[in-house]
Design a protein around this motif. Structure first.
Motif, PDB file in Angstrom:
ATOM      1  N   LYS A 132      17.034 -52.275  -1.136  1.00 16.97           N
ATOM      2  CA  LYS A 132      18.465 -52.567  -1.141  1.00 16.97           C
ATOM      3  C   LYS A 132      18.865 -53.253   0.158  1.00 16.97           C
ATOM      4  O   LYS A 132      18.236 -53.062   1.196  1.00 16.97           O
ATOM      5  N   ASP A 146      24.336 -51.885   0.842  1.00 18.16           N
ATOM      6  CA  ASP A 146      24.034 -50.909  -0.200  1.00 18.16           C
ATOM      7  C   ASP A 146      23.447 -49.633   0.384  1.00 18.16           C
ATOM      8  O   ASP A 146      23.753 -48.536  -0.074  1.00 18.16           O
ATOM      9  N   LEU A 205      25.029 -45.961   0.022  1.00 17.01           N
ATOM     10  CA  LEU A 205      24.226 -44.859  -0.517  1.00 17.01           C
ATOM     11  C   LEU A 205      24.152 -43.700   0.476  1.00 17.01           C
ATOM     12  O   LEU A 205      24.266 -42.536   0.093  1.00 17.01           O
ATOM     13  N   ASP A 206      23.995 -44.012   1.750  1.00 21.28           N
ATOM     14  CA  ASP A 206      23.986 -42.970   2.779  1.00 21.28           C
ATOM     15  C   ASP A 206      25.304 -42.193   2.781  1.00 21.28           C
ATOM     16  O   ASP A 206      25.309 -40.966   2.920  1.00 21.28           O
ATOM     17  N   ALA A 226      27.297 -41.801   0.178  1.00 22.67           N
ATOM     18  CA  ALA A 226      27.298 -40.983  -1.046  1.00 22.67           C
ATOM     19  C   ALA A 226      26.426 -39.741  -0.870  1.00 22.67           C
ATOM     20  O   ALA A 226      26.803 -38.645  -1.307  1.00 22.67           O
ATOM     21  N   ILE A 253      29.881 -41.890  -6.028  1.00 27.17           N
ATOM     22  CA  ILE A 253      28.820 -42.105  -7.016  1.00 27.17           C
ATOM     23  C   ILE A 253      29.203 -43.233  -7.962  1.00 27.17           C
ATOM     24  O   ILE A 253      28.402 -44.124  -8.242  1.00 27.17           O
ATOM     25  N   ASP A 273      29.257 -46.603  -5.664  1.00 31.73           N
ATOM     26  CA  ASP A 273      28.136 -47.050  -4.847  1.00 31.73           C
ATOM     27  C   ASP A 273      26.750 -46.748  -5.407  1.00 31.73           C
ATOM     28  O   ASP A 273      25.758 -47.195  -4.826  1.00 31.73           O
ATOM     29  N   CYS A 274      26.658 -46.034  -6.492  1.00 38.19           N
ATOM     30  CA  CYS A 274      25.347 -45.677  -7.034  1.00 38.19           C
ATOM     31  C   CYS A 274      25.155 -46.335  -8.404  1.00 38.19           C
ATOM     32  O   CYS A 274      26.110 -46.623  -9.098  1.00 38.19           O
TER      33      CYS A 274
END
Length: 120
Positions: free
Chosen positions: A12, A16, A20-21, A23, A113, A116-117
């Motif tokens: 990523k 991104d 993710l970090d 989240a 989530i 971002d996921c």
């Protein structure tokens, strides 16, 4: 968005990874809530407190098949998690739900989530 690495793995981009970090951080913030809610006895107490404005240990004892010491223990755990608060009236402690902070943590996690996921 992704960069192909040797062996076909995808990496990523930095934006991104940061999302993710974040989240993952929100998930870690929610773990204590998940742990508290995972116990069926605490679930029963929460359900009873949701049905009534407030209850004391004796009243909960009439509604739940647990000993008073067990009810008191679970109320202590729920209080520590911020899901239940008590108010002393005379000699009795009455317990009631205080879910706003827990709900806000779970809403933040859910939003992260969704935004971002990758949802599959």
């Amino acid at each position: 968005m992704f960069k192909r690495l040797n062996g076909g793995a995808m990496r990523k981009n930095e934006q991104d990874v940061q999302a993710l970090d974040a989240a993952v951080g929100y998930f870690q913030d929610a773990i204590p809530i998940f742990q508290v809610l995972s116990d069926v006895n605490r679930q029963a107490i929460i359900i009873e407190l949701a049905r009534y404005d407030r209850l004391n240990v004796s009243q909960l004892d009439e509604k739940i098949s647990l000993s008073r010491p067990a009810i008191s223990h679970h109320l202590k755990v729920l209080r520590a998690a911020g899901i239940v608060t008590s108010e002393k009236v005379g000699t009795e402690n009455y317990y009631y739900l205080t879910l706003q902070e827990a709900v806000n943590v779970l809403k933040t996690l859910t939003a992260a989530i969704e935004e971002d996921c990758i949802l599959r």
